[in-house]
Design a protein around this motif. Structure first.
Motif, mmCIF file in Angstrom:
data_model
loop_
_atom_site.group_PDB
_atom_site.id
_atom_site.type_symbol
_atom_site.label_atom_id
_atom_site.label_comp_id
_atom_site.label_asym_id
_atom_site.label_seq_id
_atom_site.Cartn_x
_atom_site.Cartn_y
_atom_site.Cartn_z
ATOM 1 N N THR A 12 13.952 17.951 -44.754
ATOM 2 C CA THR A 12 13.178 19.164 -45.046
ATOM 3 C C THR A 12 12.966 20.042 -43.819
ATOM 4 O O THR A 12 12.169 20.988 -43.855
ATOM 5 N N ALA A 55 7.746 22.676 -45.536
ATOM 6 C CA ALA A 55 7.981 23.746 -46.498
ATOM 7 C C ALA A 55 7.517 25.039 -45.835
ATOM 8 O O ALA A 55 6.801 25.010 -44.814
ATOM 9 N N ALA A 57 5.160 26.902 -46.402
ATOM 10 C CA ALA A 57 3.706 26.948 -46.238
ATOM 11 C C ALA A 57 3.279 26.503 -44.842
ATOM 12 O O ALA A 57 2.230 26.924 -44.332
ATOM 13 N N PRO A 80 13.669 27.884 -45.346
ATOM 14 C CA PRO A 80 13.132 27.808 -46.715
ATOM 15 C C PRO A 80 13.986 26.979 -47.660
ATOM 16 O O PRO A 80 13.458 26.284 -48.532
ATOM 17 N N ALA A 83 13.118 23.148 -48.069
ATOM 18 C CA ALA A 83 11.943 22.636 -48.774
ATOM 19 C C ALA A 83 12.396 21.833 -49.990
ATOM 20 O O ALA A 83 13.406 22.156 -50.632
ATOM 21 N N ALA A 85 11.284 21.615 -52.985
ATOM 22 C CA ALA A 85 11.357 22.399 -54.223
ATOM 23 C C ALA A 85 12.635 23.222 -54.287
ATOM 24 O O ALA A 85 13.207 23.413 -55.371
ATOM 25 N N ALA A 86 13.108 23.699 -53.133
ATOM 26 C CA ALA A 86 14.326 24.499 -53.099
ATOM 27 C C ALA A 86 15.573 23.644 -53.247
ATOM 28 O O ALA A 86 16.632 24.140 -53.652
ATOM 29 N N PRO A 95 10.567 21.783 -59.918
ATOM 30 C CA PRO A 95 9.326 21.158 -59.460
ATOM 31 C C PRO A 95 8.504 20.516 -60.573
ATOM 32 O O PRO A 95 7.867 19.483 -60.355
ATOM 33 N N GLY A 113 4.733 20.455 -48.301
ATOM 34 C CA GLY A 113 5.351 20.861 -49.565
ATOM 35 C C GLY A 113 4.520 20.612 -50.807
ATOM 36 O O GLY A 113 4.948 20.939 -51.923
ATOM 37 N N ARG A 115 1.977 22.011 -52.259
ATOM 38 C CA ARG A 115 1.591 23.145 -53.114
ATOM 39 C C ARG A 115 2.725 23.594 -54.038
ATOM 40 O O ARG A 115 2.486 24.349 -54.986
ATOM 41 N N ASP A 116 3.937 23.136 -53.772
ATOM 42 C CA ASP A 116 5.076 23.512 -54.623
ATOM 43 C C ASP A 116 5.133 22.714 -55.923
ATOM 44 O O ASP A 116 5.978 23.008 -56.776
ATOM 45 N N PHE A 117 4.229 21.721 -56.076
ATOM 46 C CA PHE A 117 4.314 20.819 -57.241
ATOM 47 C C PHE A 117 3.024 20.903 -58.048
ATOM 48 O O PHE A 117 2.155 20.036 -57.980
#
Length: 275
Positions: A12, A55, A57, A80, A83, A85-86, A95, A113, A115-117
């Motif tokens: 990541t 991530a 963030a 980015p 991350a 999620a990406a 996600p 990371g 907050r992406d989930f």
């Protein structure tokens, strides 16, 4: 035991650190410390993550004092597209497909990371969360924790685990069986961070022992060489950190079939990275 867990190792992003800080007697040269995440699938319980890694963030959360000091101490090299999620679409996932995220500990490079989930449940040791939940500013930074990285509803979605009382791993103490089938065992690995846990996973790639930041380099365990005393500033309990490394050395010597996977070890990442 059920069938093995599918397992994919993701990079990541990384920060820069001096090897002589990462291991006693290390060279005075910079190393890339990548933040590893494991994407795992249980045949009945579905997809889950071991940590959430870096991530975007992280960059936003470290723009201003005092958290800017984190970025200055560990220069970040993030993209980015790295991350978690990406990266999920290349596995045919989104996600929302991630059912839970196991948090080894609450240092920023392991939770950036989260907050992406938005649909995931989080799993952590009670003492780990209680140690950071009230902190902010310099007090949080002292524990390498950045509060803004936690989702606003984190307290509602986290499943906090009490002290473990499952069958012990030899020399390492009691376990917590995540799915009650032996496929994913959590064990306390004290020293680096309050309430840090490791994950012994029975996977399609063999038995992998994700030891988080018990050490930063695999050879710390092989050679019984802890990080330098410089890192005592952020370590929760330097004496326990050394003891954990010694215990892991004994465990791995007795179980040579198990691969040790520190979260930031370049050798482990090169060996296991899912390209």
């Amino acid at each position: 035991m059920t069938e093995p867990l599918a397992c994919f190792i993701l990079d990541t992003g990384h920060c820069l650190a001096s090897e002589h800080h990462l291991i006693e007697g290390g060279a005075r040269q910079q190393m890339a410390c990548h933040s590893l995440v494991a994407l795992l699938r249980h045949p009945q319980h579905g997809w889950f993550l071991w940590d959430a890694g870096y991530a975007p963030a992280m960059l936003e959360a470290t723009r201003r004092f005092p958290y800017l000091l984190y970025r200055l101490a560990t220069p970040l090299r993030l993209r980015p597209e790295l991350a978690v999620a990406a990266q999920l679409p290349r596995f045919g996932l989104a996600p929302a497909d991630i059912g839970q995220v196991i948090i080894s500990h609450f240092h920023a490079d392991h939770i950036a990371g989260l907050r992406d989930f938005a649909a995931a449940r989080f799993v952590a040791l009670t003492e780990a969360y209680q140690a950071v939940a009230p902190l902010s500013g310099l007090a949080a930074l002292r524990r390498a924790f950045i509060p803004a990285l936690l989702p606003a509803d984190f307290a509602r979605r986290v499943h906090l685990l009490p002290a473990f009382n499952g069958p012990p791993l030899a020399g390492l103490g009691p376990t917590y069986d995540l799915f009650n089938d032996g496929s994913a065992l959590l064990v306390r690995l004290p020293g680096h961070a309050r309430g840090q846990v490791g994950l012994l996973a029975h996977t399609t790639r063999g038995r992998l022992f994700f030891v988080a930041d018990s050490c930063w380099l695999t050879r710390s365990i092989v050679e019984r060489r802890p990080p330098s005393s410089f890192v005592n500033f952020i370590a929760d309990d330097p004496r326990s950190l050394r003891d954990t490394i010694n215990r892991l050395h004994g465990f791995t010597a007795a179980n040579p079939d198990i691969q040790i996977v520190p979260s930031h070890c370049p050798d482990a990442l090169a060996r296991l990275l899912e390209l």
